[in-house]
Design an enzyme around this catalytic site. Structure first.
Site, mmCIF file in Angstrom:
data_model
loop_
_atom_site.group_PDB
_atom_site.id
_atom_site.type_symbol
_atom_site.label_atom_id
_atom_site.label_comp_id
_atom_site.label_asym_id
_atom_site.label_seq_id
_atom_site.Cartn_x
_atom_site.Cartn_y
_atom_site.Cartn_z
ATOM 1 N N ASP A 77 -15.758 -10.498 -43.776
ATOM 2 C CA ASP A 77 -14.696 -10.347 -42.771
ATOM 3 C C ASP A 77 -13.613 -11.417 -42.873
ATOM 4 O O ASP A 77 -13.043 -11.836 -41.880
ATOM 5 C CB ASP A 77 -15.281 -10.349 -41.342
ATOM 6 C CG ASP A 77 -16.402 -9.340 -41.205
ATOM 7 O OD1 ASP A 77 -16.230 -8.224 -41.692
ATOM 8 O OD2 ASP A 77 -17.450 -9.684 -40.622
ATOM 9 N N LYS A 133 -10.231 -9.689 -46.539
ATOM 10 C CA LYS A 133 -10.045 -9.465 -47.982
ATOM 11 C C LYS A 133 -9.146 -8.272 -48.275
ATOM 12 O O LYS A 133 -8.382 -8.301 -49.220
ATOM 13 C CB LYS A 133 -11.404 -9.221 -48.651
ATOM 14 C CG LYS A 133 -12.303 -10.431 -48.646
ATOM 15 C CD LYS A 133 -13.597 -10.136 -49.376
ATOM 16 C CE LYS A 133 -14.533 -9.215 -48.648
ATOM 17 N NZ LYS A 133 -15.082 -9.739 -47.393
#
Ligand code: IMP
Length: 422
Positions: free
Chosen positions: A14, A17
């Protein structure tokens, strides 16, 4: 020479990306995802529309590029078909532009059932996404898994179901009691079949012909099955070294490794998290950063940036650059902290991530504290345009981790970010 870049999440997943892989994908001809399945959730904005991808690589929205799911990925066929359907007006998806590896393993209704059952039986559940990821990788290692090449072949799929039922009466019972689910599972066969190919061979041939590759990792380095915070990890190798294995490329082909981290830290599920903030600041970061799972909607645990963990990841993966994301979320805080060591009640001061979860759990972070800033964060430009206090913080992260901060994320939009040090 072919450029081969690996992008990894440098924390517990998380890190944001999706957006950055999309930026890095601009320089690549092929974007290949190398591990994980629909436990991932990459949020990005395409033509102003918010899109969440769970299985397709984040680069699929760029025209003229090829996207691939390689051997190390696990695929949920129904969900993949739904995702392809969902983005069909935004991305060009054809057998020429989307390669699905015949070697990738398939998540079946059985694996999802086993994931839920195991979680409910554990004294301390892992807090998995319940997408069947662990059981699918377990079957792969046990050599009883179903691969995509077999899934799209009715005779081979029937054989796999027959063999699995013969081996395990609970599986046989599941086939009967969940017949509708199995029927739906089979329905995606024909839709995926045209895309299933020898993706790894295609990728190697493309690299040989000088094409540039972006190898996209899912989850984060601290969730790596070997080097992460076991057992509170995912069931694949999320590290850069695994990209080569999972994609079938020789390690010497890799030209750079980029790690994406947030300017703070989050974690979903169980497991040690020394810098976790269980106070108002943690809540504030969660709200401002929209820290709720893209896959499960679960609230993420939030805390200060853990420099020790980031340095561990940087060394483990040979990071050439770090993208420090979501620094704008920290604007307005009086002070900002970064862990630079841990204190353990009996082992004393530690400067790396311990392998044992109970030891890690007992660690207290030793912080370096920085002054906060209240000025607005510039959306574009260079890190030199940031408020002075933010520059100081970024410089300190870079100095501690000993890897250049090449970009700083200042907002969710595609153009929002600052160029950094090279
Ligand atoms: P699994 O991958 O569903 O087996 O879950 C194992 C652990 O990895 C759990 O703690 C999950 O919360 C975590 N995890 C899996 N995928 C992600 C992700 O994309 N982001 C953050 N955590 C994840």
């Amino acid at each position: 020479m072919s450029q081969v870049t690996i992008s990894i999440g440098a924390q517990w997943g998380d890190e944001g990306k999706g957006k950055w892989v999309d930026v890095l994908a601009a320089d690549a001809d092929i974007i290949a995802r190398y591990q994980g399945g629909n436990n991932a959730g990459h949020t990005l904005y395409v033509n102003g529309l918010k899109v969440v991808l769970h299985q397709l690589p984040s680069g699929i929205f760029q025209k003229g590029k090829i996207a691939a799911l390689a051997a190390g990925v696990v695929v949920n066929p129904e969900e993949l078909v739904a995702e392809m359907e969902n983005v069909k007006d935004l991305a060009e998806l054809s057998p020429e532009t989307l390669w699905l590896s015949s070697r990738a393993h398939v998540i079946t209704p059985w694996h999802i059932y086993v994931d839920g059952r195991r979680e409910s039986q554990m004294t301390i559940p892992i807090g998995t996404t319940k997408r069947g990821i662990g059981p699918t990788y377990a079957d792969k290692a046990a050599r009883t898994g179903l691969r995509l090449g077999a899934y799209v072949n009715t005779r081979k799929l029937d054989q796999w179901m027959h063999d699995s039922a013969a081996r395990d009466p609970v599986f046989a019972e599941h086939l009967k009691s969940h017949a509708a689910q199995w029927e739906a599972f089979r329905n995606s066969q024909a839709k995926l079949a045209p895309f299933v190919c020898a993706a790894e061979e295609n990728i190697r041939a493309a690299a040989k012909a000088g094409k540039s590759l972006l190898l996209e990792g899912a989850q984060g380095a601290l969730l790596d099955i070997d080097h992460g915070t076991y057992p509170y990890v995912t069931s694949s190798s999320t590290s850069a070294a695994a990209a080569c294995q999972y994609i079938g490329l020789a390690p010497k082909a890799v030209t750079s490794v980029i790690g994406i981290a947030k300017a703070y830290l989050t974690r979903v599920g169980t497991g040690p998290f020394p810098t976790e903030l269980k106070d108002e600041i943690g809540k504030q970061i969660a709200e401002r950063g929209h820290e709720f799972g893209a896959t499960t909607g679960r609230p993420r645990r939030c805390g200060w940036l853990d420099g020790v963990a980031l340095k561990y990841v940087a060394e483990l993966n040979g990071l050439d650059g770090v993208i420090l994301n979501k620094i704008d979320i920290l604007t307005g805080l009086k002070e900002i902290k970064m862990a630079v060591a841990y204190d353990h009640p009996t082992l004393g001061r530690l400067t790396s991530v311990p392998s044992e979860p109970d030891i890690y759990e007992a660690c207290e972070p030793v912080y370096e504290t920085f002054a906060g800033w209240s000025e607005d964060m510039p959306k574009t430009g260079s890190i030199k345009d940031m408020p002075k206090a933010a520059q100081k913080f970024v410089q300190a992260v870079q100095d501690y981790v000993e890897v250049p901060i090449i970009r700083v994320g200042t907002g969710p939009g595609p153009g929002e970010g600052l160029t950094g040090n090279r």
